[in-house]
Design an enzyme around this catalytic site. Sequence first.
Site, PDB file in Angstrom:
ATOM      1  N   ARG A 134       0.790  -1.171  -0.076  1.00  0.00           N
ATOM      2  CA  ARG A 134       0.145  -0.044   0.140  1.00  0.00           C
ATOM      3  C   ARG A 134       0.817   1.149   0.076  1.00  0.00           C
ATOM      4  O   ARG A 134       1.641   1.354   0.892  1.00  0.00           O
ATOM      5  CB  ARG A 134      -0.871  -0.063   1.248  1.00  0.00           C
ATOM      6  CG  ARG A 134      -1.589   1.123   1.412  1.00  0.00           C
ATOM      7  CD  ARG A 134      -2.644   1.206   2.292  1.00  0.00           C
ATOM      8  NE  ARG A 134      -3.386   2.506   2.536  1.00  0.00           N
ATOM      9  CZ  ARG A 134      -3.169   3.419   3.649  1.00  0.00           C
ATOM     10  NH1 ARG A 134      -2.320   3.178   4.580  1.00  0.00           N
ATOM     11  NH2 ARG A 134      -4.064   4.617   3.521  1.00  0.00           N
ATOM     12  N   HIS A 179      -2.890  10.947   0.766  1.00  0.00           N
ATOM     13  CA  HIS A 179      -2.368  10.711   2.081  1.00  0.00           C
ATOM     14  C   HIS A 179      -1.951  12.094   2.498  1.00  0.00           C
ATOM     15  O   HIS A 179      -0.685  12.348   2.766  1.00  0.00           O
ATOM     16  CB  HIS A 179      -1.350   9.561   2.179  1.00  0.00           C
ATOM     17  CG  HIS A 179      -1.357   8.960   3.347  1.00  0.00           C
ATOM     18  ND1 HIS A 179      -1.129   7.629   3.654  1.00  0.00           N
ATOM     19  CD2 HIS A 179      -0.941   9.470   4.790  1.00  0.00           C
ATOM     20  CE1 HIS A 179      -1.138   7.435   4.988  1.00  0.00           C
ATOM     21  NE2 HIS A 179      -0.658   8.402   5.594  1.00  0.00           N
ATOM     22  N   GLU A 207      -7.349   8.447   6.367  1.00  0.00           N
ATOM     23  CA  GLU A 207      -7.495   9.232   7.797  1.00  0.00           C
ATOM     24  C   GLU A 207      -8.251  10.491   7.264  1.00  0.00           C
ATOM     25  O   GLU A 207      -7.450  11.596   7.614  1.00  0.00           O
ATOM     26  CB  GLU A 207      -6.454   9.270   8.564  1.00  0.00           C
ATOM     27  CG  GLU A 207      -6.166   7.760   8.895  1.00  0.00           C
ATOM     28  CD  GLU A 207      -4.935   7.692   9.991  1.00  0.00           C
ATOM     29  OE1 GLU A 207      -4.554   8.799  10.381  1.00  0.00           O
ATOM     30  OE2 GLU A 207      -4.476   6.505  10.240  1.00  0.00           O
ATOM     31  N   ASN A 224      -7.569   1.657   9.551  1.00  0.00           N
ATOM     32  CA  ASN A 224      -6.026   2.097  10.150  1.00  0.00           C
ATOM     33  C   ASN A 224      -6.317   2.132  11.848  1.00  0.00           C
ATOM     34  O   ASN A 224      -7.141   2.742  12.442  1.00  0.00           O
ATOM     35  CB  ASN A 224      -5.849   3.313  10.216  1.00  0.00           C
ATOM     36  CG  ASN A 224      -5.511   3.566   8.420  1.00  0.00           C
ATOM     37  OD1 ASN A 224      -5.323   2.737   7.539  1.00  0.00           O
ATOM     38  ND2 ASN A 224      -4.874   4.732   8.147  1.00  0.00           N
ATOM     39  N   TYR A 236      -4.552   1.742  15.516  1.00  0.00           N
ATOM     40  CA  TYR A 236      -3.287   1.664  16.146  1.00  0.00           C
ATOM     41  C   TYR A 236      -3.441   1.365  17.859  1.00  0.00           C
ATOM     42  O   TYR A 236      -2.809   0.512  18.348  1.00  0.00           O
ATOM     43  CB  TYR A 236      -2.561   2.859  16.049  1.00  0.00           C
ATOM     44  CG  TYR A 236      -2.026   3.150  14.890  1.00  0.00           C
ATOM     45  CD1 TYR A 236      -0.581   2.876  14.778  1.00  0.00           C
ATOM     46  CD2 TYR A 236      -2.602   3.817  13.927  1.00  0.00           C
ATOM     47  CE1 TYR A 236      -0.075   2.826  13.441  1.00  0.00           C
ATOM     48  CE2 TYR A 236      -2.070   3.698  12.541  1.00  0.00           C
ATOM     49  CZ  TYR A 236      -0.654   3.621  12.324  1.00  0.00           C
ATOM     50  OH  TYR A 236      -0.187   3.538  11.363  1.00  0.00           O
ATOM     51  N   GLU A 270      -3.553   0.067   7.748  1.00  0.00           N
ATOM     52  CA  GLU A 270      -2.438   0.243   8.802  1.00  0.00           C
ATOM     53  C   GLU A 270      -2.480  -0.164  10.058  1.00  0.00           C
ATOM     54  O   GLU A 270      -3.694  -0.255  10.758  1.00  0.00           O
ATOM     55  CB  GLU A 270      -2.350   1.992   8.930  1.00  0.00           C
ATOM     56  CG  GLU A 270      -1.748   2.638   7.623  1.00  0.00           C
ATOM     57  CD  GLU A 270      -1.811   4.069   7.943  1.00  0.00           C
ATOM     58  OE1 GLU A 270      -1.500   4.673   9.133  1.00  0.00           O
ATOM     59  OE2 GLU A 270      -1.613   4.842   6.936  1.00  0.00           O
TER      60      GLU A 270
HETATM   61  C1  BGC Z   1      -1.078   7.755   9.380  1.00  0.00           C
HETATM   62  C2  BGC Z   1       0.196   7.450   8.945  1.00  0.00           C
HETATM   63  C3  BGC Z   1       1.072   7.707  10.369  1.00  0.00           C
HETATM   64  C4  BGC Z   1       0.773   6.760  11.244  1.00  0.00           C
HETATM   65  C5  BGC Z   1       1.518   6.772  12.767  1.00  0.00           C
HETATM   66  C6  BGC Z   1      -1.620   7.201  10.580  1.00  0.00           C
HETATM   67  O1  BGC Z   1      -2.199   8.272  11.309  1.00  0.00           O
HETATM   68  O2  BGC Z   1      -1.940   7.287   8.105  1.00  0.00           O
HETATM   69  O3  BGC Z   1       0.741   8.495   7.946  1.00  0.00           O
HETATM   70  O4  BGC Z   1       2.338   7.740   9.910  1.00  0.00           O
HETATM   71  O5  BGC Z   1      -0.549   6.979  11.666  1.00  0.00           O
HETATM   72  O6  BGC Z   1       1.111   8.106  13.319  1.00  0.00           O
END
Ligand code: BGC
Length: 453
Positions: free
Chosen positions: A87, A131, A176, A308, A310, A367
């Site tokens: 990607r 992006h 995002e 995405n 985290y 992501e």
């Molecule tokens: C984004 C990336 C970023 C990653 C870590 C996401 O918010 O799409 O560009 O590097 O998280 O912060």
Amino acid sequence: MSDQTFPQKSFPQGLFPATFRWGAATSSCQIEGGWDADGKGPSIWDTFSREPGRTFAGDRPDAACDSYHRVEEDIALLQDLGADVYRFSVSWPRVLPKGRGAVNPAGLAYYHRLVDGLLAAGIKPFCTLYHWDLPQALQDAGGWENRATIDAFVDFADLMFREFHTKIDLWVTFNEPFCSSFVGNWFGVHAPGKTDLNVALACAHHQLVAHGKAVARFRNLVSLGRARGQIGIAPNVTWAEPFTDTEADRLACLRPIQWSWDWFLDPIVFGTYPEHLERWFTERGFRIPILPGDLDEIHRKIDLVGANYYCMSVNRHDPAGGLLESTQVDLGWEKSDIGWPLTPDGFTKSLARVRDKYPGLPVYITENGICLNAPNDPRRIVYLDQHLRALARALAQGVDVRGYTAWSLLDNFEWAEGYAKRFGLVEVDFRTFERRPKPSYFWYRDWIASVRK
Ligand code: BGC
């Protein structure tokens, strides 16, 4: 690399379908460099990073990982990893230096080199159109606040669909959009650095209209044989759980969830903004500049959601907790080097919510990753291991996930955090651009090989 760097090496079998795609993700501004090479125009990040105090240590994306000149090295890294999908995003001002009008042939040639190399290596190109690196020329004319940017984006998308229709069949319009509208125009932390919620609401709305019109254009080109494949959008799929079981705490979680992803998926899937948060904003005097026909334009079938993910948070209602009256409670969870907690359960739960709220939409994990600054990264292995198992649980619970691209292939320009914060499977020396795979890269390579069997 000695095996003792790995916390464990027993991989699950039979939890992922044979068709599941594995790979890694990057974005143009974060890795390419060559910021003014061969006719590229400046993006808002080139401008923003030149303003004093905007990025950590004044870091700029000028050279980044120099992928503009090292595309073959990046492809070789993906190939050695065993990736079958990559990607990446297209730098709009590399292709259209002023955002519209004259095309930069060297810019298109760069993406052909990348995509041809991927295809020759048996890796599927997965292209994100936006992006965050808006051409500065468009920002000078008002950026996403100006409705004219909608049509400029659709023309850019049209150009890319036609140019690459024989080579690319997986597309995401916006990465995002929460960040590029609200973090950039309300929090002022990202380019263009504004702090006005009405401006941010307009930017988000115009990105949605641009998304819808680009999808319409895509469908039209598909019917003419000039575009191919599937298209969707990649919102921030965050997760928040209430600190107590009060209604006030529940709503204090709903608001950030509605803001980061429902704000974008609800208008696309249902043709309406999420009711609770829309009312929250309008009661406080803010407004979305919706014109007649806009919601119909946005409300179009998409083929996939890019998720995405985290981390998650635990939130409580707090009148002093900013506009959303929502405060994150620190439960002392282990954190990454960017301060985000390690919370794999939230991954399974947020994906289950996608299944329930937006049924029938295939998901790609576009992501997922962790910030750890040291190149010896056993904690990244633990993070990946836990999140991939959480992903397996989501699949077992009936979430239709088709692939996973880890963030990120390379250490890169982490936006306002500059080069200090590192998410890569591969270490990059930002002076020599040498790439050195980290222990996590080898662990993930073994994972891919093993679960594919
Ligand atoms: C984004 C990336 C970023 C990653 C870590 C996401 O918010 O799409 O560009 O590097 O998280 O912060």
